[in-house]
Structure formats: structure tokens, C-alpha cells
Scaffold this active site. Structure first.
Site, PDB file in Angstrom:
ATOM      1  N   HIS A   1      -2.246 -12.334   2.497  1.00  0.00           N
ATOM      2  CA  HIS A   1      -1.757 -12.385   3.898  1.00  0.00           C
ATOM      3  C   HIS A   1      -2.525 -13.356   4.798  1.00  0.00           C
ATOM      4  CE1 HIS A   1      -4.931  -9.455   4.041  1.00  0.00           C
ATOM      5  NE2 HIS A   1      -4.191  -8.377   3.975  1.00  0.00           N
TER       6      HIS A   1
ATOM      7  N   HIS B   1      -8.758  -9.992   0.634  1.00  0.00           N
ATOM      8  CA  HIS B   1      -8.467  -9.760   2.058  1.00  0.00           C
ATOM      9  C   HIS B   1      -9.607 -10.460   2.785  1.00  0.00           C
ATOM     10  CE1 HIS B   1      -7.125  -7.051   5.532  1.00  0.00           C
ATOM     11  NE2 HIS B   1      -8.050  -7.861   6.013  1.00  0.00           N
TER      12      HIS B   1
ATOM     13  N   HIS C   1       0.888  -1.175   0.000  1.00  0.00           N
ATOM     14  CA  HIS C   1       0.000   0.000   0.000  1.00  0.00           C
ATOM     15  C   HIS C   1       0.919   1.217   0.000  1.00  0.00           C
ATOM     16  CE1 HIS C   1      -3.519  -2.476   1.300  1.00  0.00           C
ATOM     17  NE2 HIS C   1      -2.557  -3.197   1.855  1.00  0.00           N
ATOM     18  N   PHE C   2       0.994   1.900  -1.140  1.00  0.00           N
ATOM     19  CA  PHE C   2       1.971   2.989  -1.261  1.00  0.00           C
ATOM     20  C   PHE C   2       1.339   4.377  -1.180  1.00  0.00           C
ATOM     21  CE2 PHE C   2       5.681   0.412  -3.367  1.00  0.00           C
ATOM     22  CZ  PHE C   2       5.938  -0.188  -2.151  1.00  0.00           C
ATOM     23  N   ARG C   3       0.036   4.449  -0.935  1.00  0.00           N
ATOM     24  CA  ARG C   3      -0.639   5.668  -0.440  1.00  0.00           C
ATOM     25  C   ARG C   3      -0.807   6.808  -1.432  1.00  0.00           C
ATOM     26  NH1 ARG C   3      -2.559   2.452   3.262  1.00  0.00           N
ATOM     27  NH2 ARG C   3      -1.327   2.175   5.135  1.00  0.00           N
TER      28      ARG C   3
ATOM     29  N   ASN D   1      -6.585   0.922  -2.213  1.00  0.00           N
ATOM     30  CA  ASN D   1      -7.206   1.771  -1.187  1.00  0.00           C
ATOM     31  C   ASN D   1      -6.472   3.096  -1.031  1.00  0.00           C
ATOM     32  OD1 ASN D   1      -5.089   0.239  -0.075  1.00  0.00           O
ATOM     33  ND2 ASN D   1      -5.947   0.325   1.993  1.00  0.00           N
TER      34      ASN D   1
ATOM     35  N   ASP E   1       2.645  -6.701   2.583  1.00  0.00           N
ATOM     36  CA  ASP E   1       1.513  -5.852   2.987  1.00  0.00           C
ATOM     37  C   ASP E   1       2.043  -4.539   3.565  1.00  0.00           C
ATOM     38  OD1 ASP E   1      -1.097  -5.022   3.374  1.00  0.00           O
ATOM     39  OD2 ASP E   1      -1.336  -6.085   5.272  1.00  0.00           O
TER      40      ASP E   1
ATOM     41  N   HIS F   1       1.857   3.972   8.214  1.00  0.00           N
ATOM     42  CA  HIS F   1       1.127   5.067   8.867  1.00  0.00           C
ATOM     43  C   HIS F   1       2.160   5.844   9.673  1.00  0.00           C
ATOM     44  CE1 HIS F   1      -2.771   3.258   7.906  1.00  0.00           C
ATOM     45  NE2 HIS F   1      -2.265   2.099   8.289  1.00  0.00           N
TER      46      HIS F   1
HETATM   47  O1  DOR Z   1      -3.154  -3.579   8.298  1.00  0.00           O
HETATM   48  C1  DOR Z   1      -3.528  -3.289   7.172  1.00  0.00           C
HETATM   49  N1  DOR Z   1      -3.483  -2.034   6.729  1.00  0.00           N
HETATM   50  N2  DOR Z   1      -3.983  -4.263   6.368  1.00  0.00           N
HETATM   51  C2  DOR Z   1      -4.511  -3.992   5.146  1.00  0.00           C
HETATM   52  O2  DOR Z   1      -4.822  -4.913   4.426  1.00  0.00           O
HETATM   53  C3  DOR Z   1      -4.678  -2.594   4.717  1.00  0.00           C
HETATM   54  C4  DOR Z   1      -3.720  -1.749   5.378  1.00  0.00           C
HETATM   55  C5  DOR Z   1      -3.739  -0.266   5.109  1.00  0.00           C
HETATM   56  O3  DOR Z   1      -4.003   0.125   3.963  1.00  0.00           O
HETATM   57  O4  DOR Z   1      -3.415   0.494   6.016  1.00  0.00           O
END
Ligand code: DOR
Length: 447
Positions: free
Chosen positions: A241, A187, A66-68, A98, A312, A316
């Protein structure tokens, strides 16, 4: 692309496709491996890389990150994340939908591809996210490595939990040999069970209850449903995962040829005990489990019940993580530590280096149909990583390149650290330094 020169890698322990090692040389031209031999043909114009006895592996392909970007760039962006990849020996990644906006249309996919082309120092591919409404996009989005379904642990449009809606996404005509069979990656956590269990633990701010709320049963129920639907339509299914002994046992009993599964290093190497030292930094979805679960996952990986490894990587900021549970967000970074973590396990004798490379590159390329990647052989792309299996170094916060600036593995003393990473014949990482002028390429998917 800028292939400034040929590369002549000398004095390396080269992992061959048959799992054996060759002490020798690799010649790279125009981004491709052209020769692997004890001594390759002389080439005066080639840039020489003296591996000094280090081990040469195919570059890691991380199939879940997840590279935001776009939308959440305060946590990470495609440039910082790809630099972290280069440092971790990850030469290609598959990124999740996402982001903001969600990657649920061709337009959003094109936008990500354009952003990546302008700033990623490694190769990139993207998932298209399923909603209850975007079936046509799911069928046609291109190039997409697969369809991502959040069966739980999400909210808003990306949460798809109703069986009848899921059925429509999985549907294909099994009597039509040409029926579309794009890979669905799930997921797998049961959102309704999570909802119910949240009520039981309401008001409890101990992050350890995260693993109680989103318990093994929640994961198992969703995996069972995904498996049922995939069998109904012989639909390509990948369990992202996988985290529990129960799911591993289920797949051990019943794993159709079109089903695969992955596990993260953190589910193999951490457990619920980590909450004591890491607090909310150990909070992720699906949550960390018991040491017994980790043991069973290891065995499943060794036995081929689990096919490969993904990080994964879900960064944050420390500020966000400092919020009290359950306001603290779930997720931890991983691309900089995954390869050394696994190679350290190999050095302990838990598995072999060849197995690690298969789980982190070869098997991923095969599953996602990524041509010419995942092996060191003539004709393959020169995506390579040289790792030092002799030296041990601690994971240090100040050396991390991920924008979030922390790792759950800080202080772990690891070997197998990348010394040189090569993407498409370009040296992108060399002894601690990233060449930020290198650009990766969009991955192709042929399944
Ligand atoms: O812990 C997680 N955070 N699992 C996920 O599958 C999504 C992710 C996120 O995008 O922060």
C-alpha cells in the site's frame, strides 16, 4: 472438490491474455479452462451461462487483506470475508498475520489453512509475520506467500523497526545462486517518527491529524530503508500500500528488478478531504494523503512504477470506529468495491479494462508465483468474474456482505459490478447470491 459439471459460458466479451477482447465462449471442465473461442466445441452435459454480452475477466487476486480470524471474529471471519470476496469478484486472497494468535509459526499458519479449507468460498493464501525472534519460521513456513514485516503502525511482537533486526531478516548470501529469496512485503512507516509526531498532536481528536502524524516523511523513510536492505542482499521486496508521491518518485528513480509495489483504490480515489465526510471511517494506515499524492500514484501505476492493486481490506465495527481519535482503530473494508471502483475509472477513460485486470489479477499471480491463475486461456484455473459494464449502481450498506457492515464508498455510483463469480469452475456468486457450499483451495507459490 465438487466439480458438479462442466461450464459453457456463452455470449461474453472475453478479455484475452494479449489485452484484446473476444466476443465468444469459454468451456470449463474439472475446474480448468479448456477452450476459449468464438464458438467452443459442443458439450451437452455442460451447464450453460449466458453472459448476455457482459465482460469476462480473470478473477481478482487481492494480495493484501486482513480477515481477522482467528481471534478478532467480531470484526470479520474467513467465511464472511470470503463471501464478500465472491461478491466483489475476488477469487483468491493473500491474508495478513496480525490475527490472534499472530501468524508467526508453522502451527499458526496450519491453523489458518485448516480454518480456510473448512469455510472459505474462494481461494486463500497466508503471509507469515516477522518478529525479532522467528527467523527459522520465516525461512521454512510453508505454504506462505511471503514474509510480512510491519516496520511501523503496529505494536507488540509484529513491530520490527530496528535496522539490525531487519537486516537479519533481509539477509541472504548474494554469491549463492540458490540462496533463499522468499518475498518480503513491508508495511513501510517509520515508527520512531510516528512516536515523535504523536507527541506534537497529543490531545487533538480531529481524525484529520492522523495524516499529519503518520506523514509522508514517515512512509518515505521506511521505504528508503527497506529499499536499501533489499539492494544489499538482492532480496525480493514488495512495498505494500504505497501512499505518497515521494515514495513513487523514489521508485521511479531507483527500482531494482526484484522490487515491486502496490497501491490501494482508496489511496488512488480518496484523499485527506474524506475526513470531513467520513471522520474516523477514513482513518487507515498508511493514512490517506493529498489529492496531489493520489495524482502521482495514478501516474506511477500507469507507468508501471507501481505494479498492482491491493485493498488492504481491514474491517473494524462501526462501534469501534465511533471511538474518538486516536482510540478509533485504523482500517477500512475493500474487497467488495475494489473491482467496480477501478472499472468505473476505466469507463471514465483514466485507464483501460485490460490494465485494471492486469493490476488486479495477472501481475499479482506473476509476482507471487501463483501457477495457472490470472489469465483466461486453456490450462488456466477457471477463476473468473463476469462484470456488467453497462449498468451503474450505488454502493449500498444493506447489500454489503463484510461483517463490519460499512464501506467508505457508500453512495458511489459504480459500474463493472460482478454478476457471476466462478472459483475453480464452481459458480460461487450469481446475481446477488453467494453459494455458500462452494470451497476454494489453498494457493501454491512458486518463486
Ligand atoms: O489501516 C490499517 N489497518 N492498515 C494496516 O496495515 C493494518 C490494518 C488492520 O489490521 O486493522
Amino acid at each position: 472438490m465438487n466439480f458438479a459439471s462442466s461450464l459453457h459460458i456463452q455470449n461474453a466479451q472475453i478479455l484475452l491474455p494479449n489485452g484484446e477482447f473476444l466476443k465468444g465462449e469459454v468451456l470449463v471442465q474439472s475446474g480448468k479452462i479448456v477452450e476459449v473461442a468464438p464458438q467452443v466445441s459442443p458439450n451437452d452435459s455442460a451447464v450453460v451461462i449466458d453472459a448476455d454480452g457482459s465482460t469476462l475477466l480473470p478473477g481478482v487476486i487481492d494480495p493484501q487483506v486482513h480477515f481477522r480470524e482467528p481471534g478478532l471474529e467480531h470484526k470479520e471471519d474467513l467465511f464472511t470475508a470470503s463471501c464478500a470476496c465472491a461478491r466483489g469478484g475476488v477469487t483468491s486472497f493473500l491474508e495478513m498475520p496480525n490475527t490472534r494468535p499472530l501468524t508467526i509459526t508453522q502451527e499458526a499458519l496450519d491453523d489458518k489453512l485448516q480454518r480456510a479449507a473448512s469455510k472459505c468460498v474462494v481461494n486463500y493464501g497466508f503471509f507469515i509475520g516477522a518478529t525479532a525472534e522467528n527467523l527459522p519460521d520465516l525461512r521454512t513456513a510453508n505454504p506462505a506467500c511471503g514474509i510480512k514485516i510491519f516496520m511501523g503502525s503496529n505494536h507488540g511482537a509484529l513491530l520490527v523497526e530496528q535496522e539490525d533486526v531487519l537486516d537479519k531478516i533481509f539477509y541472504r548470501d548474494v554469491n549463492d545462486p540458490h540462496a533463499e529469496n522468499r518475498l518480503i512485503a513491508v508495511h513501510a512507516e517509520d515508527q520512531e517518527r510516528i512516536r515523535q509526531r504523536r507527541k506534537l498532536f497529543a490531545g487533538n481528536s480531529n481524525p484529520a491529524v492522523h495524516s499529519e502524524i503518520q506523514d509522508n516523511q514517515a512512509a518515505l523513510q521506511a521505504t528508503q530503508l527497506a529499499l536499501k536492505l533489499s539492494k544489499r542482499y538482492q532480496r525480493n521486496l514488495h512495498i505494500l500500500h504505497m501512499s505518497t508521491a515521494e515514495e513513487a518518485d523514489l521508485l521511479r528513480q531507483d527500482k531494482p528488478a526484484w522490487v515491486t509495489a502496490e497501491v490501494t483504490p482508496q489511496h488512488l480515489l480518496l484523499s485527506t478531504q474524506a475526513y470531513e465526510t467520513l471522520g474516523t471511517l477514513a482513518q487507515m494506515n498508511p493514512p490517506l494523503r493529498s489529492p496531489h499524492d493520489a495524482e502521482v500514484l495514478w501516474q506511477a501505476l500507469l507507468d508501471g512504477v507501481i505494479d498492482f492493486i491491493a485493498t488492504d481490506h481491514a474491517p473494524h465495527t462501526l462501534e469501534e470506529k465511533a471511538e474518538p481519535y486516536p482510540k478509533s482503530p485504523s482500517g477500512m473494508p475493500g474487497v467488495e468495491t475494489s473491482l467496480p471502483l477501478m472499472l468505473t475509472e476505466a469507463m471514465k477513460g483514466r485507464c483501460t479494462v485490460a490494465q485494471v485486470s492486469n493490476w488486479m489479477s495477472t501481475a499479482v499471480a506473476k509476482r507471487y508465483g501463483i501457477p495457472n491463475k490470472g489469465a483466461i486461456a486453456p490450462g488456466y484455473d477457471a477463476d473468473l468474474v463476469l462484470v456488467d459494464l453497462k449498468t451503474y449502481r450505488p454502493v449500498l450498506r444493506e447489500e454489503l456482505l463484510t461483517k463490519c457492515g460499512w464501506s467508505p464508498f457508500e453512495g458511489w455510483n459504480l459500474t463493472g459490478n460482478p454478476v457471476v463469480t466462478i472459483v475453480g469452475g464452481q459458480v460461487v456468486y450469481d446475481h446477488g447470491k453467494v453459494d455458500t457450499s462452494v470451497r476454494g483451495q489453498a494457493l501454491q507459490f512458486v518463486i
